[in-house]
Design an enzyme around this catalytic site. Structure first.
Site, short mmCIF file in Angstrom:
data_model
loop_
_atom_site.label_atom_id
_atom_site.label_comp_id
_atom_site.label_asym_id
_atom_site.label_seq_id
_atom_site.Cartn_x
_atom_site.Cartn_y
_atom_site.Cartn_z
N ASP A 2 0.87 -1.02 0.05
CA ASP A 2 -0.02 0.07 0.01
C ASP A 2 1.03 1.43 0.11
OD1 ASP A 2 -2.33 1.55 0.18
OD2 ASP A 2 -3.03 0.60 1.90
N SER A 3 0.51 2.40 -0.52
CA SER A 3 1.19 3.59 -0.80
C SER A 3 1.81 3.77 0.72
CB SER A 3 0.16 4.51 -1.16
OG SER A 3 0.12 4.36 -2.54
#
Length: 820
Positions: free
Chosen positions: A338-339
């Protein structure tokens, strides 16, 4: 004489250079065209058909052949995401300057390229629509990587897809919490097909969907993006979504692995840490949907979350990324972070000194691809240094890259890297059939929470004056999600209802109040009196209510109150909405409540005083039409709650399933008494949902009544529509383990079917129980089915049980059998 000849010589030189440059360019184009052969592509441009370019060879051999030709630069580039136009990429299409960028050696994936995000001006692209224009643009980008990089490794084009494909004017789905409320497996499978088909037609090869996080704390902001709180319901629907997406030839990437949805206290934003989840609970609740979907639907992607568990960041955990995911569950795809998950290992969790140290932890743990909203150059260069320094073994990098390449081969990117017929996208994406499906999904997501004296449906043939009021009556922005399609025209509840206007039905409108009041959310702690504007708004609504026969109040939350990073400390209606309802009720006119919201709300006053409540969640753009059809009886709502509605935040956590005694009523006297200040029970239980008709249950059959743990069992139940209108019933099967070696849940959902029945029609619903459905995580932390007695419960909700029966398991079975 030398001076006079100089301009001529100079001009001649320039002309020769230009001719040479053109010749070189032409030769380059010739060479590029020569890489395409019948049945294969010369990706590495060496003039021969390498093993990895041969479609007849096994994928593993092709992967190893390609991996053996890759340099360190090319391997590390297959370990990172490049965010698309408007986020990181400044160019919509390739430019000569790309030869100077880090991705000159390739890239693992490009995310959300040219999709024109909703409400994101920088991401608006001229290539997002018409759809064929996007497919052609993606081909242009893919062609650059195939033709202009040394090995020509194709890009995996990724995109979000939990509300429908996150692309300009793609088919919009209602919020996942609404999808969960349908309890309709075939409908979710169809939704997956639509998402996958549109992705494929537009040039995307990987969809970030579904979200498999159990939403167990309604204060958390992303409840709206989850299928519900129960792991079995999530697993069953998630499996259908993955199957639908991947059957269309694109990858499905599950989110968010793991233990993501229960940050301490439901806090979100920069919190997202310290989930208070015990090991057995983690496996039985929070990992259960991922295990089931990985084993049964074989998704090609997993997104690792940015939270920790027991002090270890998940994206830097060998236990989560290798031991559990790959060795136990059998996952063979690739893991994308995930970012900012990798950065958080250092910046938030502080278990690495810096970004480089965080990279080393994540890569050594088994993370395949890093993602963040910034250029991948820093990540890639740090990773290259770490490999050269021996802090990331080359064998580890090779394995991580091997897993990325395998997915690209499985997707057929080395056989046909381009969209073959871009013009087809104009017919495939958001066609008439898809639009009708999105409307049906909105319909089936509706849940009738209360309907005293059959207040609903309203009689459209009876002469009535109807007031439509509430802060969400005329709103539409909640119908468009950052994680779904953009640029759709939405129908508000107000406009949907007004389409029923006739000589018999006359409508009026007053907003009544704003969604929140001045100073919110602090006003949830320190209530403020109505200001002059608010007094006038409510007074106007009350005046019009007095002249009306029925009031429809549309209340709840909008997209600024619930969603990513939007946790709450109260679950009451925001602002002065309850005051509006109270003022309307005081007129003596019947008040129908339409709830627009993304999480369970503590609507105790409305439930106690108002006759009808319809839960709509966050529908898609056809919101107003679906809701109006239900209000006037052209559609009979049949959805069921995928989450528990508490009466108070003081009860939290209050959810299903639960351990014996954990939700028990607090007695006012006797043993453990003096509990008069405790609030008991839910407002609406898990699985609850009413109908405009009634259903009768009977004829429970369990066979065999005694079974070895390795066998399957069959449960049958009969259900009949005993009312006067057609309707859907969700028949729910729960199992109770009567005696076990560890404390198990009071009951567990282990089957459900949504059936449509005409008046007087009946149907026998059949469920099959597998060994996995009876398993528990024992004292030695192994999945087992223990011998003993079980109770079957069949009914209309987790509390509305109509039928009960028993069966016995005669022998134990270990984990080795369960995944079969």
């Amino acid at each position: 004489m030398k001076k006079s000849l100089l301009p001529v010589l100079l001009l001649t030189t320039i002309c020769c250079l230009a001719i040479g440059k053109q010749s070189s360019f032409a030769q380059k184009k010739v060479n590029q065209s020569r890489i395409y052969h019948k049945g294969w592509i010369d990706f590495n441009k060496n003039g021969i058909k390498d093993l990895f370019e041969d479609a007849s060879q096994p994928i593993d051999k092709r992967v190893e052949d390609l991996l053996g030709q890759m340099t360190l630069e090319e391997k590390t580039n297959q370990s990172a995401t490049l965010y698309g136009f408007g986020r990181v990429l400044k160019d919509e299409l390739p430019t000569p300057a790309w030869k100077n960028e880090i991705w000159k050696d390739g890239i693992a994936n490009i995310d959300e390229h040219l999709n024109s995000l909703a409400y994101h001006p920088r991401a608006q692209s001229q290539h997002s629509y018409p759809f064929s224009k996007h497919a052609s643009a993606i081909n242009t980008v893919q062609k650059w990587f195939v033709e202009e990089t040394r090995l020509g490794i194709p890009v995996d084009f990724t995109n979000e897809g939990i509300h429908g494909l996150c692309h300009d004017r793609a088919t919009p789905l209602c919020a996942p919490i609404g999808i969960g409320s349908t309890w309709n497996k075939s409908l979710v499978l169809q939704a997956g097909h639509i998402v996958g088909r549109e992705a494929k037609a537009l040039g995307y090869t990987n969809v970030y969907a579904p979200i498999l996080d159990p939403a167990r704390d309604p204060r958390w902001g992303r409840v709206v993006e989850c299928y519900g709180e129960d792991p079995f319901l999530i697993a069953e629907l998630g499996k259908q979504m993955v199957t639908g997406i991947q059957s269309e030839g694109v990858a499905s990437t599950l989110k968010h692995y793991a233990v993501y949805s229960v940050p301490k206290g439901g806090r979100d934003g920069n919190a997202r840490t310290d989930p208070h989840v015990a090991p057995r609970e983690m496996h039985q609740l929070y990992l259960y949907p991922f295990r089931r979907v990985v084993q049964e639907a074989r998704p090609l992607g997993i997104m690792s979350s940015y939270n920790d568990w027991d002090g270890i960041p998940v994206s830097g955990s060998h236990y989560f990324l290798r031991e559990l995911l790959r060795e136990q569950y059998g996952f063979t795809g690739y893991v994308v972070s995930d970012s900012e998950a990798v950065e958080f290992i250092a910046s938030k969790h502080r278990v690495a000194a810096d970004f480089k140290g965080a990279i080393e932890q994540s890569v050594n743990a088994g993370l395949n691809v890093w993602t963040n909203f910034r250029t991948p150059e820093t990540y890639i260069r740090n990773l290259r240094e770490s490999v050269k320094e021996g802090k990331v073994p080359m064998e580890t990098l090779d394995q991580n890259v091997r897993e990325v390449l395998r997915v690209k081969f499985q997707l057929g990117l080395f056989d046909q890297p381009y969209v073959q017929n871009p013009k087809l996208a104009d017919k495939v994406v958001y066609n008439q059939a898809a639009e009708e499906f999105a409307l049906q999904l909105n319909r089936e997501s509706l849940v009738l929470l209360k309907n005293t004296d059959n207040t609903l449906p309203l009689d459209k043939n009876k002469k009535s004056r109807i007031l439509i009021t509430g802060p969400l009556a005329a709103e539409t922005k909640y119908t468009i999600s950052r994680y779904g399609p953009s640029n759709h025209q939405s129908i508000s509840v107000l406009d949907g209802l007004k389409q029923y206007q006739s000589e018999q039905l006359q409508f009026d409108y007053a907003k009544g109040c704003d969604i929140v009041n001045e100073g919110w959310p602090n006003t949830e702690l320190l209530p403020q009196p109505l200001n002059q504007k608010e007094q006038q708004q409510i007074a106007e609504a009350v005046a019009k209510a007095k002249e009306s026969d029925v009031i429809i109040a549309v209340v709840g939350e909008d997209e600024e109150r619930v969603g990513e990073s939007l946790s709450r400390t109260s679950l009451d209606l925001p602002g002065h909405q309850e005051r509006l309802l109270q003022a309307l009720h005081a007129t003596g006119k019947p008040v129908v409540v339409i709830l627009i919201n993304g999480r369970p709300l503590t609507i105790n006053w409305a439930d106690a005083h108002l006759p009808a409540i319809l839960e709509a969640w966050f529908p898609g753009p056809s919101a107003g039409r679906a809701i109006a059809e239900a209000v006037f009886g052209d559609y009979n709502p049949g959805g069921k709650l995928p989450v528990t509605f508490p009466k108070s935040t003081g009860q939290l956590e209050l959810n299903f399933p639960f351990k014996p005694g954990s939700h028990a009523d607090q007695p006012s006297s006797g043993d453990n008494g003096f509990g008069k200040t405790r609030v008991n029970g839910p407002l609406y239980p898990f699985g609850h949902g009413l109908s405009y008709t009634t259903f009768e249950y009977g004829k429970l059959v369990i066979s065999p009544a005694n079974e070895g743990a390795a066998g399957e069992m069959e449960v049958q139940a009969w259900v009949k529509n005993t009312g006067s209108v057609k309707g859907d019933e969700v028949v729910q099967l729960y199992i109770k383990d009567k005696l076990s070696s560890v404390t198990t849940y009071e009951s567990q959902l282990r089957g459900f079917e949504r059936v449509m029945l005409a008046p007087g029609e009946s149907k026998t619903v059949t469920f099959r129980l597998r060994p996995d459905d009876l398993s528990l995580y024992d004292r030695n932390m192994n999945w087992v089915v223990e011998p003993g007695d079980f109770e079957v419960r069949v009914g209309s909700s987790s509390q509305d049980i109509r039928l009960k029966g028993d069966f016995t398991i005669t022998e134990e079975i270990s984990k080795a059998i369960l995944p079969e």
